[in-house]
Design a protein around this motif. Structure first.
Motif, PDB file in Angstrom:
ATOM      1  N   ILE A  57      41.197  68.480  31.348  1.00 40.05           N
ATOM      2  CA  ILE A  57      41.912  69.565  32.034  1.00 40.05           C
ATOM      3  C   ILE A  57      41.576  70.900  31.392  1.00 40.05           C
ATOM      4  O   ILE A  57      41.544  71.023  30.168  1.00 40.05           O
ATOM      5  CB  ILE A  57      43.436  69.340  31.976  1.00 40.05           C
ATOM      6  N   HIS A  58      41.375  71.887  32.252  1.00 38.09           N
ATOM      7  CA  HIS A  58      41.098  73.242  31.782  1.00 38.09           C
ATOM      8  C   HIS A  58      41.949  74.225  32.566  1.00 38.09           C
ATOM      9  O   HIS A  58      42.218  74.031  33.745  1.00 38.09           O
ATOM     10  CB  HIS A  58      39.614  73.571  31.969  1.00 38.09           C
ATOM     11  N   THR A  59      42.378  75.273  31.876  1.00 35.78           N
ATOM     12  CA  THR A  59      43.127  76.337  32.538  1.00 35.78           C
ATOM     13  C   THR A  59      42.328  77.628  32.423  1.00 35.78           C
ATOM     14  O   THR A  59      41.469  77.768  31.551  1.00 35.78           O
ATOM     15  CB  THR A  59      44.524  76.529  31.912  1.00 35.78           C
ATOM     16  N   PHE A  60      42.624  78.552  33.326  1.00 38.62           N
ATOM     17  CA  PHE A  60      41.880  79.804  33.397  1.00 38.62           C
ATOM     18  C   PHE A  60      42.811  80.997  33.290  1.00 38.62           C
ATOM     19  O   PHE A  60      43.983  80.916  33.630  1.00 38.62           O
ATOM     20  CB  PHE A  60      41.133  79.892  34.740  1.00 38.62           C
ATOM     21  N   GLU A  61      42.234  82.096  32.896  1.00 37.46           N
ATOM     22  CA  GLU A  61      42.945  83.373  32.884  1.00 37.46           C
ATOM     23  C   GLU A  61      42.902  84.014  34.268  1.00 37.46           C
ATOM     24  O   GLU A  61      43.597  84.985  34.518  1.00 37.46           O
ATOM     25  CB  GLU A  61      42.293  84.324  31.867  1.00 37.46           C
ATOM     26  N   VAL A  62      42.064  83.457  35.139  1.00 34.45           N
ATOM     27  CA  VAL A  62      41.882  83.985  36.490  1.00 34.45           C
ATOM     28  C   VAL A  62      42.278  82.933  37.515  1.00 34.45           C
ATOM     29  O   VAL A  62      42.403  81.757  37.187  1.00 34.45           O
ATOM     30  CB  VAL A  62      40.417  84.428  36.730  1.00 34.45           C
ATOM     31  N   SER A  63      42.428  83.352  38.749  1.00 33.46           N
ATOM     32  CA  SER A  63      42.775  82.422  39.821  1.00 33.46           C
ATOM     33  C   SER A  63      41.608  81.490  40.146  1.00 33.46           C
ATOM     34  O   SER A  63      40.452  81.893  40.130  1.00 33.46           O
ATOM     35  CB  SER A  63      43.157  83.198  41.086  1.00 33.46           C
ATOM     36  N   SER A  64      41.968  80.255  40.442  1.00 31.97           N
ATOM     37  CA  SER A  64      40.990  79.274  40.928  1.00 31.97           C
ATOM     38  C   SER A  64      41.504  78.680  42.236  1.00 31.97           C
ATOM     39  O   SER A  64      41.246  77.531  42.563  1.00 31.97           O
ATOM     40  CB  SER A  64      40.757  78.177  39.882  1.00 31.97           C
ATOM     41  N   ALA A  65      42.242  79.501  42.983  1.00 26.13           N
ATOM     42  CA  ALA A  65      42.957  79.037  44.180  1.00 26.13           C
ATOM     43  C   ALA A  65      42.077  78.761  45.391  1.00 26.13           C
ATOM     44  O   ALA A  65      42.509  78.077  46.309  1.00 26.13           O
ATOM     45  CB  ALA A  65      44.043  80.038  44.555  1.00 26.13           C
ATOM     46  N   THR A  66      40.862  79.265  45.416  1.00 25.22           N
ATOM     47  CA  THR A  66      39.940  78.999  46.526  1.00 25.22           C
ATOM     48  C   THR A  66      38.682  78.350  45.959  1.00 25.22           C
ATOM     49  O   THR A  66      38.442  78.401  44.743  1.00 25.22           O
ATOM     50  CB  THR A  66      39.544  80.288  47.278  1.00 25.22           C
TER      51      THR A  66
END
Length: 175
Positions: A19-28
């Motif tokens: 699992i990785h999280t981002f500082e930016v959106s990955s919604a699309t």
């Protein structure tokens, strides 16, 4: 909350370190590809539909589009996507973070053939700023669905066969 549920599900399967999280959106698909650092086709988008009064999920490659004829042949009904409000209530994840794990009981998951051309893909992980790197067998395991369908088009066009480049740019590991 949906992220935590998806994370817990993956951790139980020994996949939490993916699992990785981002500082930016990955919604699309496009935003997720930028965040992950891979081609859009390798983003495993999870589409939500209603079939005979029950929600289902179809996980497809980022460059695939639902083929209405194939969909109707497979499920016996016209493709009817859930509204954003229905997705959260019926599936358990909000739009932009819908994934095929950590979902509500009774939601059936189908994996589209468009994903099989890749060794690894990147579905969301319950939030609009997360992803999880999974091999195809791991996706089958995590989704609880070894059921494959062929309900998409456009991904087989010349020049869309994809490559096996690895993404991971800009990711923060969450384990």
């Amino acid at each position: 909350m949906a992220f935590d549920i998806a994370k817990e599900h993956l951790e139980k399967l020994g996949l939490g370190d993916r699992i990785h999280t981002f500082e930016v959106s990955s919604a699309t698909v496009e935003l997720a590809a930028q965040a992950v650092g891979c081609e859009p086709a390798r983003i495993a988008k999870t589409l939500s539909f209603m079939v005979q009064g029950s929600p289902i999920l179809v996980v497809a490659a980022g460059d695939a589009k639902v083929d209405n004829h194939k969909y109707k042949d497979q499920f016996g009904v016209k493709a009817k996507m859930l509204s954003p409000d229905e997705v959260a209530g019926l599936v358990g994840h909000g739009v932009g973070g819908v994934c095929p794990f950590g979902i509500k009981d009774g939601v059936k998951v189908y994996l589209d053939e468009s994903l099989k051309r890749f060794h690894e893909v990147f579905p969301a992980c319950g939030s609009a700023s997360s992803a999880v790197r999974l091999t195809i067998p791991e996706l089958e395991l995590a989704s609880g669905s070894p059921v494959w369908v062929d309900v998409c088009k456009a991904w087989q066009e010349e020049g869309k066969q994809g490559t096996e480049q690895s993404g991971m740019a800009g990711m923060t590991k969450t384990a």
